[in-house]
Design a protein around this motif. Structure first.
Motif, mmCIF file in Angstrom:
data_model
loop_
_atom_site.group_PDB
_atom_site.id
_atom_site.type_symbol
_atom_site.label_atom_id
_atom_site.label_comp_id
_atom_site.label_asym_id
_atom_site.label_seq_id
_atom_site.Cartn_x
_atom_site.Cartn_y
_atom_site.Cartn_z
ATOM 1 N N GLU A 28 22.925 -24.922 -5.963
ATOM 2 C CA GLU A 28 21.579 -25.276 -5.507
ATOM 3 C C GLU A 28 21.288 -24.672 -4.137
ATOM 4 O OE1 GLU A 28 21.881 -29.498 -5.756
ATOM 5 O OE2 GLU A 28 21.140 -29.547 -7.832
ATOM 6 N N HIS A 29 22.288 -24.652 -3.278
ATOM 7 C CA HIS A 29 22.116 -24.062 -1.941
ATOM 8 C C HIS A 29 21.845 -22.560 -2.037
ATOM 9 C CE1 HIS A 29 22.585 -23.580 2.356
ATOM 10 N NE2 HIS A 29 23.439 -22.599 2.125
ATOM 11 N N THR A 30 22.621 -21.857 -2.850
ATOM 12 C CA THR A 30 22.383 -20.418 -2.988
ATOM 13 C C THR A 30 21.065 -20.151 -3.710
ATOM 14 O OG1 THR A 30 23.722 -20.304 -5.008
ATOM 15 C CG2 THR A 30 24.813 -19.749 -2.926
ATOM 16 N N ALA A 31 20.656 -21.043 -4.608
ATOM 17 C CA ALA A 31 19.360 -20.891 -5.282
ATOM 18 C C ALA A 31 18.223 -21.010 -4.272
ATOM 19 C CB ALA A 31 19.204 -21.941 -6.376
ATOM 20 N N ARG A 32 18.341 -21.955 -3.351
ATOM 21 C CA ARG A 32 17.307 -22.118 -2.317
ATOM 22 C C ARG A 32 17.250 -20.880 -1.424
ATOM 23 N NH1 ARG A 32 18.787 -26.831 -0.506
ATOM 24 N NH2 ARG A 32 20.261 -25.964 0.984
ATOM 25 N N ASP A 33 18.413 -20.377 -1.026
ATOM 26 C CA ASP A 33 18.441 -19.162 -0.201
ATOM 27 C C ASP A 33 17.862 -17.967 -0.953
ATOM 28 O OD1 ASP A 33 19.618 -20.646 1.783
ATOM 29 O OD2 ASP A 33 21.635 -19.809 1.497
ATOM 30 N N ALA A 34 18.193 -17.846 -2.220
ATOM 31 C CA ALA A 34 17.687 -16.733 -3.027
ATOM 32 C C ALA A 34 16.176 -16.822 -3.178
ATOM 33 C CB ALA A 34 18.351 -16.727 -4.397
ATOM 34 N N PHE A 35 15.664 -18.015 -3.377
ATOM 35 C CA PHE A 35 14.218 -18.188 -3.525
ATOM 36 C C PHE A 35 13.493 -17.793 -2.245
ATOM 37 C CE2 PHE A 35 10.289 -20.670 -3.475
ATOM 38 C CZ PHE A 35 9.741 -20.265 -4.688
ATOM 39 N N ILE A 36 14.050 -18.188 -1.120
ATOM 40 C CA ILE A 36 13.437 -17.849 0.174
ATOM 41 C C ILE A 36 13.459 -16.347 0.406
ATOM 42 C CG2 ILE A 36 13.721 -18.067 2.678
ATOM 43 C CD1 ILE A 36 14.653 -20.973 2.105
ATOM 44 N N GLU A 37 14.543 -15.699 -0.026
ATOM 45 C CA GLU A 37 14.663 -14.255 0.153
ATOM 46 C C GLU A 37 13.905 -13.463 -0.904
ATOM 47 O OE1 GLU A 37 18.739 -13.145 0.564
ATOM 48 O OE2 GLU A 37 19.038 -14.440 2.296
ATOM 49 N N GLY A 38 13.312 -14.145 -1.885
ATOM 50 C CA GLY A 38 12.487 -13.471 -2.874
ATOM 51 C C GLY A 38 13.177 -13.137 -4.180
ATOM 52 N N ASP A 39 14.409 -13.564 -4.361
ATOM 53 C CA ASP A 39 15.142 -13.297 -5.599
ATOM 54 C C ASP A 39 14.937 -14.479 -6.542
ATOM 55 O OD1 ASP A 39 16.819 -12.470 -7.590
ATOM 56 O OD2 ASP A 39 18.582 -12.232 -6.310
ATOM 57 N N ARG A 40 13.774 -14.526 -7.163
ATOM 58 C CA ARG A 40 13.404 -15.678 -7.992
ATOM 59 C C ARG A 40 14.220 -15.753 -9.274
ATOM 60 N NH1 ARG A 40 7.007 -16.591 -7.016
ATOM 61 N NH2 ARG A 40 7.176 -16.447 -4.760
ATOM 62 N N HIS A 41 14.639 -14.609 -9.801
ATOM 63 C CA HIS A 41 15.436 -14.604 -11.027
ATOM 64 C C HIS A 41 16.776 -15.303 -10.790
ATOM 65 C CE1 HIS A 41 16.929 -13.263 -14.884
ATOM 66 N NE2 HIS A 41 17.995 -12.747 -14.292
ATOM 67 N N TYR A 42 17.482 -14.922 -9.729
ATOM 68 C CA TYR A 42 18.750 -15.567 -9.421
ATOM 69 C C TYR A 42 18.525 -17.046 -9.089
ATOM 70 C CZ TYR A 42 23.026 -17.067 -7.249
ATOM 71 O OH TYR A 42 24.151 -17.787 -6.950
#
Length: 96
Positions: A28-42
């Motif tokens: 969940e933590h890496t998903a939040r970071d990925a979403f913020i960085e624009g990697d919505r697929h990951y």
């Protein structure tokens, strides 16, 4: 976390369940970071995997340990892949 995965057979059911909850939090933590960085697929894949692990943590801890190890290996591989692509953690999540 790698230590826990290598010795999952030696843990009791509650400890195994804690491992699954911890790995779900990390996803969940890496998903939040990925979403913020624009990697919505990951972010979507990681969130879905974390949710599936969290919902089934009790069954994974009690049932077939080989499948449980496989789930943990896949989750840690996803986290490692994200960290390899994004080696620098976010310092701030300020939104303007």
């Amino acid at each position: 976390m790698e230590e826990r995965i290598n010795t999952i057979k030696d843990l009791d059911i509650e400890e195994r369940e804690e491992v699954f909850v911890d790995i779900a939090r990390a996803l969940e933590h890496t998903a939040r970071d990925a979403f913020i960085e624009g990697d919505r697929h990951y972010a979507a894949m990681s969130t879905n995997m974390a949710e599936a692990i969290r919902i089934n943590a009790d069954e994974l801890a009690r049932d077939d340990l080989r499948n449980a190890e496989r789930v943990l290996q896949q989750a840690t591989a996803m986290i490692a892949q994200f960290k390899a692509v994004h080696p620098y953690p976010l310092v701030s999540m300020a939104v303007h």
